[in-house]
Structures are given as C-alpha cells and as structure tokens.
Design a protein around this motif. Structure first.
Motif, PDB file in Angstrom:
ATOM      1  N   ASP A 174      -5.029 -56.173  24.402  1.00  0.00           N
ATOM      2  CA  ASP A 174      -5.608 -57.042  25.417  1.00  0.00           C
ATOM      3  C   ASP A 174      -4.830 -56.863  26.730  1.00  0.00           C
ATOM      4  OD1 ASP A 174      -6.492 -59.086  26.972  1.00  0.00           O
ATOM      5  OD2 ASP A 174      -6.005 -60.693  25.551  1.00  0.00           O
ATOM      6  N   THR A 176      -4.781 -58.559  29.300  1.00  0.00           N
ATOM      7  CA  THR A 176      -4.243 -59.784  29.882  1.00  0.00           C
ATOM      8  C   THR A 176      -2.859 -60.116  29.325  1.00  0.00           C
ATOM      9  OG1 THR A 176      -5.324 -61.213  28.262  1.00  0.00           O
ATOM     10  CG2 THR A 176      -6.536 -60.772  30.279  1.00  0.00           C
ATOM     11  N   LEU A 177      -2.470 -59.514  28.176  1.00  0.00           N
ATOM     12  CA  LEU A 177      -1.107 -59.742  27.667  1.00  0.00           C
ATOM     13  C   LEU A 177      -0.092 -59.215  28.670  1.00  0.00           C
ATOM     14  CD1 LEU A 177      -1.287 -58.896  23.855  1.00  0.00           C
ATOM     15  CD2 LEU A 177      -1.391 -61.116  24.973  1.00  0.00           C
ATOM     16  N   ALA A 180      -0.103 -61.440  31.680  1.00  0.00           N
ATOM     17  CA  ALA A 180       0.608 -62.694  31.412  1.00  0.00           C
ATOM     18  C   ALA A 180       2.115 -62.470  31.501  1.00  0.00           C
ATOM     19  CB  ALA A 180       0.225 -63.242  30.041  1.00  0.00           C
ATOM     20  N   ASP A 183       3.053 -62.128  35.057  1.00  0.00           N
ATOM     21  CA  ASP A 183       2.960 -63.444  35.682  1.00  0.00           C
ATOM     22  C   ASP A 183       4.206 -64.272  35.386  1.00  0.00           C
ATOM     23  OD1 ASP A 183       1.169 -65.400  37.055  1.00  0.00           O
ATOM     24  OD2 ASP A 183       1.523 -66.514  35.207  1.00  0.00           O
ATOM     25  N   LEU A 184       4.826 -64.032  34.207  1.00  0.00           N
ATOM     26  CA  LEU A 184       6.011 -64.792  33.806  1.00  0.00           C
ATOM     27  C   LEU A 184       7.296 -64.097  34.226  1.00  0.00           C
ATOM     28  CD1 LEU A 184       4.656 -65.798  30.307  1.00  0.00           C
ATOM     29  CD2 LEU A 184       5.170 -67.373  32.173  1.00  0.00           C
ATOM     30  N   VAL A 199       3.670 -55.023  20.126  1.00  0.00           N
ATOM     31  CA  VAL A 199       2.308 -55.291  19.665  1.00  0.00           C
ATOM     32  C   VAL A 199       1.691 -54.036  19.043  1.00  0.00           C
ATOM     33  CG1 VAL A 199      -0.025 -55.967  20.390  1.00  0.00           C
ATOM     34  CG2 VAL A 199       1.938 -57.222  21.255  1.00  0.00           C
TER      35      VAL A 199
ATOM     36  N   MET B  80       0.072 -68.622  35.899  1.00  0.00           N
ATOM     37  CA  MET B  80      -1.353 -68.665  35.613  1.00  0.00           C
ATOM     38  C   MET B  80      -1.583 -68.939  34.136  1.00  0.00           C
ATOM     39  SD  MET B  80      -4.208 -66.006  36.738  1.00  0.00           S
ATOM     40  CE  MET B  80      -5.653 -65.575  35.794  1.00  0.00           C
ATOM     41  N   PHE B  82      -4.330 -68.138  31.423  1.00  0.00           N
ATOM     42  CA  PHE B  82      -5.458 -67.232  31.305  1.00  0.00           C
ATOM     43  C   PHE B  82      -6.579 -67.849  30.484  1.00  0.00           C
ATOM     44  CE2 PHE B  82      -1.935 -64.698  32.495  1.00  0.00           C
ATOM     45  CZ  PHE B  82      -2.448 -63.633  33.200  1.00  0.00           C
ATOM     46  N   SER B  84      -8.329 -66.412  28.223  1.00  0.00           N
ATOM     47  CA  SER B  84      -8.145 -66.044  26.817  1.00  0.00           C
ATOM     48  C   SER B  84      -6.793 -66.538  26.293  1.00  0.00           C
ATOM     49  CB  SER B  84      -8.216 -64.534  26.676  1.00  0.00           C
ATOM     50  OG  SER B  84      -7.132 -63.939  27.368  1.00  0.00           O
ATOM     51  N   ALA B  86      -3.989 -65.433  26.438  1.00  0.00           N
ATOM     52  CA  ALA B  86      -3.072 -64.289  26.474  1.00  0.00           C
ATOM     53  C   ALA B  86      -1.715 -64.627  25.869  1.00  0.00           C
ATOM     54  CB  ALA B  86      -2.913 -63.767  27.906  1.00  0.00           C
ATOM     55  N   LEU B  87      -1.710 -65.319  24.727  1.00  0.00           N
ATOM     56  CA  LEU B  87      -0.448 -65.586  24.039  1.00  0.00           C
ATOM     57  C   LEU B  87       0.032 -64.296  23.385  1.00  0.00           C
ATOM     58  CD1 LEU B  87      -1.240 -69.017  22.361  1.00  0.00           C
ATOM     59  CD2 LEU B  87      -0.114 -68.560  24.538  1.00  0.00           C
ATOM     60  N   PHE B  88       1.350 -64.094  23.374  1.00  0.00           N
ATOM     61  CA  PHE B  88       1.889 -62.878  22.765  1.00  0.00           C
ATOM     62  C   PHE B  88       1.815 -63.022  21.241  1.00  0.00           C
ATOM     63  CE2 PHE B  88       4.444 -63.416  26.757  1.00  0.00           C
ATOM     64  CZ  PHE B  88       3.645 -62.559  27.496  1.00  0.00           C
ATOM     65  N   PRO B  89       1.017 -62.183  20.577  1.00  0.00           N
ATOM     66  CA  PRO B  89       0.757 -62.400  19.145  1.00  0.00           C
ATOM     67  C   PRO B  89       1.987 -62.152  18.267  1.00  0.00           C
ATOM     68  CG  PRO B  89      -0.224 -60.327  19.873  1.00  0.00           C
ATOM     69  CD  PRO B  89       0.288 -61.023  21.101  1.00  0.00           C
ATOM     70  N   ARG B 147       3.586 -72.655  28.386  1.00  0.00           N
ATOM     71  CA  ARG B 147       4.250 -71.412  28.790  1.00  0.00           C
ATOM     72  C   ARG B 147       4.246 -71.259  30.311  1.00  0.00           C
ATOM     73  NH1 ARG B 147       1.918 -65.670  26.779  1.00  0.00           N
ATOM     74  NH2 ARG B 147       0.344 -66.256  28.311  1.00  0.00           N
TER      75      ARG B 147
END
Lengths: 275, 347
Positions: A174, A176-177, A180, A183-184, A199, B80, B82, B84, B86-89, B147
């Motif tokens: 994904d 967006t990972l 994200a 973004d952090l 991942v 932001m 998201f 979805s 967008a959590l890190f699995p 987060r």
C-alpha cells in the motif's frame, strides 16, 4: 471424485518426478559400491554417509557451495530491491517494458550468456582490452576464473528469480504506508528500512530461497567461470558420479545437500505462518 | 483568529486535468475546517499538497507566514490521518503510535508515556500490544488518530475520517473528533464528500467545484444561503429552479411559479429548502404554487412529498408531523413559502 481428477496430475507429477527420484537416490546412497554396471549393489549400508564424515573434503565442498549460494542470493537481493521498486513504481505502460527488459536476456541460451561473460572477462576480452587500450594497465587483469567472475555469472543468471517475487510484493504494498511514514517524519531511507523492508520481508525470504537453493547445487557456472581450485559440491558430485564412479558416496552427498536445503525452507514456512 | 495556513493561488495540473485552479484559502488556528466536494473537485489534491505529497505547479503555501510548498512531508509540522488509516501492519498498536516519536528522537520513556496518553485519549487503553489486523474498523481509525495526534501537530489533516465506518459508529466518532479537536487545540482540516459530515463537524466549510472554492462559510450560512446552483444541489435536498429575473421577482418556467424576494437582476435560479414550504388550504400570487402530490414518503419527523408543478418541475416538500396529517398521493395541494426563504443564485 472431481476433486481427485483435478489433483491427480499434481500427485502423479510429485510421485514420478519428486518422490521416485528421491527414493532412488536414497537407495543408491544406502547401497554398496561395486565395479559392475550399475556401479552399486543394493544394500542397507551407511558406508557412503560414513565416507562423507571421514573426509573433510566433502564437508568443505558443502560449506563452500552454501557460502557461494548465500553470496549469490544476497547479491541478487541487493540488486533486486531497487530494480523491483523501480518497476513497481513505474507507470503501467513502462512497467511492462521494464519487465520485458528484465526477462529478455533469458530468451537467449544459458550457455550463450555464460559465453558472453567469458568473452568480456577473459585475458583477451573486452574489459581487459579496454583497460589496456586506455593505458590503465599494462597486462591483463585476472578477471575470469576467479570467485568474483563466478559470482557475477551466478548473480546474473539468477537475478530474475529474485526480482519477480519482490516486484509482486512491492506492487501489493500500500503506497499510503510510505506516505504515512513520511508524514510522521521518516526520510526515504528510513521509510525503506522501517516500513518497506519489514512489510515485504516474506517476499525477500522467498526471493532469497529461490536463488539460494538452485545456486547451492550449481555446476556449470563455477566450472566455466570460477577458479580451478574451487571445489563446490556441484563439482564434487560430478566427480564422484562420473570420474570416481562411487555412486553411493555421490548419492549420500546429494541427499545431505537436499536435507541441508530443507532447513531454510522450513524457516521460511515459519516466517510465512507468522506473517 | 490568527491565520495558521494560507494557500495563495495554488494551481495543480495532472496531465490535461486542472485539479486546482488558482485556489486561495486561509485556515485559522484551532478551527475545524471541512473541504467538501465530489470526486474530481480537487479536495484531495489540496489536502495532499498541504501534507506535502504533491507539489503545486504554481502558487504559495504559507504556514505561519513561512513558505512550505517545497518542504518535504517529513519536515512539515503537519500530520495526516489517511482514509485507509495506513497503519503499519508489521508493528503493534503502540509501535504504530510511537513511530513518529521515534523519528523525532523522543526518548524511550517519554515516548512510552506519550503513547499511553494518546491511546487513552482515543479510548484504546490496553490495546498497545495488539496488531492492526486484530482490531475492528473503528479501533483502527482511532489508532490512526492517536498516531497523528501524539505528534501534537498544530494542523491535522483528515482524509474522509468517517468514510470507512458504518453508520452507527459515524455519529459517535464525529462527536469524538470534535471533542479531540477542542481538547488538543489543533486546527483540523477534513476532506469529505459527505455534506452531512461536513456540516455537522466543521466550524467552516469550503465547497469545492472544479478546483475552485464555490462557497466558503459557516455550515449554517452555506446550508441556508447557497451561493450557486452547484452548492445548492450538492448540499442536497434543496429545490433548485431555473428561470429569469422579472419585474415582480423571478419567473420560473419549469415550475410555472413566480418567486418574490431579494432577487438580483443577474439571478439565474432560485433555491428553496423543502422544510420551508407549507401546505395551505388556499393561496394566490407570488411565492405560491398549485400542484399534485406524486408520491409521499414517511421519514419519521416529517413526510417527504414530491409535488408536480404546472410547469413540469417536481418540488420536494417536507411536511412536518406537527402540521397534521400529510396529503396523500394524487391530492391537489396549494403550497406557499416566505419571501425570506427564496435564495437567489447568480450562477
């Protein structure tokens, strides 16, 4: 009944091309050497395996092959990650083109590609010709018949096996990972090591194994490009089978290699189950 | 209110598509702002430009008066959430929330305290060791929120924050979002295509159309006084009737009705909210209409009537329960409304 019909070819395949040869190999490994034809007599003898433990030559050949296979697989992974990321992030039209460029060399013969490398690396080859023509060296550098040449040949031969599983995993990743993470506060390199790599780790393990396993038994490339003194398990197997004609020892060595290669596969399965 | 973020003439093209067309916008400190629009309105592009995932082709983006359009996302004090999530699995809930703090070099002990506080804030105490795939959709949404909020951003961007939640959870989560916004004092900028969500949550709403702001204002003002036909239709439910300004008001041929009120000469349509229309025994003149009830739908606190007007247009009328029994299908009705409720639309 329908289910059986669908699965039957798989079971027949496994029986004929996996179970039966492995059984025959094990039978020869447990046989006694003989001077007839075939050069063994069926028995329940551990002499073949005993020989492997008595002479360090065999263990060294196994370890050397595993080391070269690990270096090949590692080298493939290092090259494959950026390549797979580039292909996965390309626009779909160009993606097809890049995948084709990756696969295209493999439409030529395997020996042709090894021959091309030899032509590049040998003393009178293009690279030495260029270096001497430019006056960088006076005499040819020993490029061919070295461990480096052997690794180049192996990495080149197995690279697509590493790129394809990584490409598939990165395509599924994904996007967006990564956003994200950015973004952090993560920079691109940090994103790779804290998100992309973890991942896609199962795919990386699969890519490693897909290269490592065939590379461990590789015979042709070390023979044609490697140093003469490199006694890898592939060459030792060849010698035992065809020169010494000691089939029980050769078969015992082959069985041992097979069992050793099951270990990383088992580890991979556990990684898969966890993920 | 002090301006936190200012966008000046932001333009962005994707190939032949103009996503943002010289858009101007100012977000004040501590406000809850909604960017409302359909797909292709440019709302998501604007959010991604503010976050730093897209660079505008031209225009300026100022945070506290400092140009940030070229600043990469990891260097912006903006966070932001998201759509979805967008959590890190591969990380636990606590590690997900701690991710940004780690990158900022916050000490382990302090990070643990802040993570615990952030999880408590979104009512997820004790969930720290879980993996994202072990959580429900609503819980995942709150992890994503924690987060972002743990970074104590002055500006939090939310991409369709309620979009992936089921109906029952949306209302409660909406109230929680507002409470969190008040608690943290951060400015929230939310993107949504759902007008109810925007009106319910935001202090101010910008309705986007074709990469421009069609209207900007407090929810009530936009709802009561839409400026254009697009806004009136997008906010839903309003009757929009085309026609032209005339001497005595506004003539709508499709309705066969004359509207009186504050009608400017450039008026091209009028908007009339269903709940402002009354069913009366009889009336004549401007701001009245005679029609036939084509269908009626009971909605709990009112009944929605579809009334066919002489000009052919269908008017939506909300008949409140306290006004007695609603007319039935096939009944001829007389309708009237106040001149104040006629909203003139210039475009």
């Amino acid at each position: 009944m329908g289910r059986l019909a669908v699965l039957a070819p798989v079971w027949v395949w496994l029986l004929v091309f996996v179970a039966a040869p492995a059984g025959i190999l094990l039978a020869i490994a447990l046989a006694e050497a003989d001077s007839g034809l075939p050069p063994f007599r069926l028995a329940w003898s551990l002499a073949g395996f005993a020989t492997l433990t008595q002479d360090a030559y065999y263990l060294d050949a196994l370890l050397a092959a595993l080391r070269i296979a690990a270096m090949t697989a590692g080298g493939c992974l290092l090259l494959a990650y950026p390549m797979a990321m580039g292909i996965a992030r390309a626009v779909p039209g160009r993606r097809v083109l890049l995948l084709a460029a990756l696969m295209l060399p493999f439409w030529t013969g395997f020996l042709l590609r090894v021959g091309a490398w030899i032509g590049l690396l040998r003393d009178e080859g293009w690279i030495n010709g260029l270096l001497m023509g430019l006056g960088i060296t006076d005499e040819p550098l020993p490029l061919l018949y070295t461990e480096g040449a052997m690794l180049i040949g192996m990495i080149h031969a197995y690279l697509p096996f590493a790129v394809l599983p990584l490409f598939a995993a990165l395509l599924r990743l994904d996007p967006t990972l990564g956003e994200a993470a950015a973004d952090l506060g993560a920079r691109p390199a940090t994103i790779f090591f804290t998100v992309t790599l973890p991942v896609t780790l199962p795919a990386a393990a699969a890519a490693f194994l897909l290269v490592f396993i065939p590379a461990a038994g590789e015979f042709v490339i070390p023979e044609l490009m490697g140093p003469p003194e490199a006694q890898l398990v592939g060459r030792v197997l060849w010698q035992e089978f065809f020169q010494n004609r000691d089939w029980p020892v050769a078969a015992a060595l082959a069985v041992t290699l097979l069992v050793l290669l099951l270990i990383p596969i088992r580890l991979f399965q556990r990684l898969e189950a966890r993920g | 209110m002090k301006t936190l973020l200012r966008a000046e003439a932001i333009t962005k093209r994707f190939g032949p598509t103009l996503a943002l067309d010289a858009l101007d916008l100012a977000i004040a400190e501590g406000e809850f702002f909604a960017l409302l629009g359909g797909s292709g309105s440019g709302k998501s592009t604007l959010l991604r430009i503010i976050a730093g995932f897209e660079t505008p082709d031209s225009g300026r983006l100022l945070l506290d008066g400092t140009e940030i359009a070229a600043t990469p996302p990891w260097a912006r004090p903006i966070n932001m959430m998201f759509q979805s999530y967008a959590l890190f699995p591969h990380l636990s809930v606590a590690d997900n929330v701690a991710y940004g703090l780690r990158r900022a070099g916050v000490k382990r002990a302090e990070a643990a305290t802040r993570v615990a506080a952030a999880l408590a804030m979104v009512h997820l105490d004790g969930f720290g060791t879980r993996r994202p795939h072990q959580l429900s959709g609503g819980q995942r949404q709150r992890v994503a929120l924690a987060r972002s909020l743990v970074m104590r951003p002055r500006l939090l961007l939310l991409d369709e924050p309620l979009g992936a939640l089921d109906a029952g959870l949306r209302e409660r989560t909406g109230f929680e979002l507002r409470a969190l916004q008040r608690e943290t004092g951060a400015a929230f900028v939310m993107v949504t295509h759902d007008q109810e969500e925007a009106l319910a949550l935001a202090d101010r709403v910008a309705v986007l159309e074709g990469g421009r702001i069609a209207q900007l204002g407090p929810p009530r003002a936009i709802y009561e006084r839409p400026a254009t036909r697009f806004v009136a239709r997008f906010l839903g439910a309003a009757n929009v009737l085309e026609g032209r300004a005339a001497a005595e008001g506004f003539d709508s041929a499709e309705a066969g009705v004359t509207f009186a009120g504050a009608i400017a000469p450039d008026t091209v349509a009028v908007a009339l909210r269903p709940e402002r229309i009354r069913v009366v025994p009889s009336a004549e003149g401007p701001n009245t209409a005679h029609g036939v009830v084509e269908d009626a739908a009971f909605r709990g606190d009112d009944t929605l009537l579809l009334v066919r007007l002489p000009g052919g247009a269908v008017l939506r009328v909300a008949h409140a329960e306290e006004d007695g029994a609603p007319p039935a299908r096939g009944d001829a009705v007389t309708l009237t409304w106040d001149a104040d409720d006629v909203v003139a639309l210039a475009s």
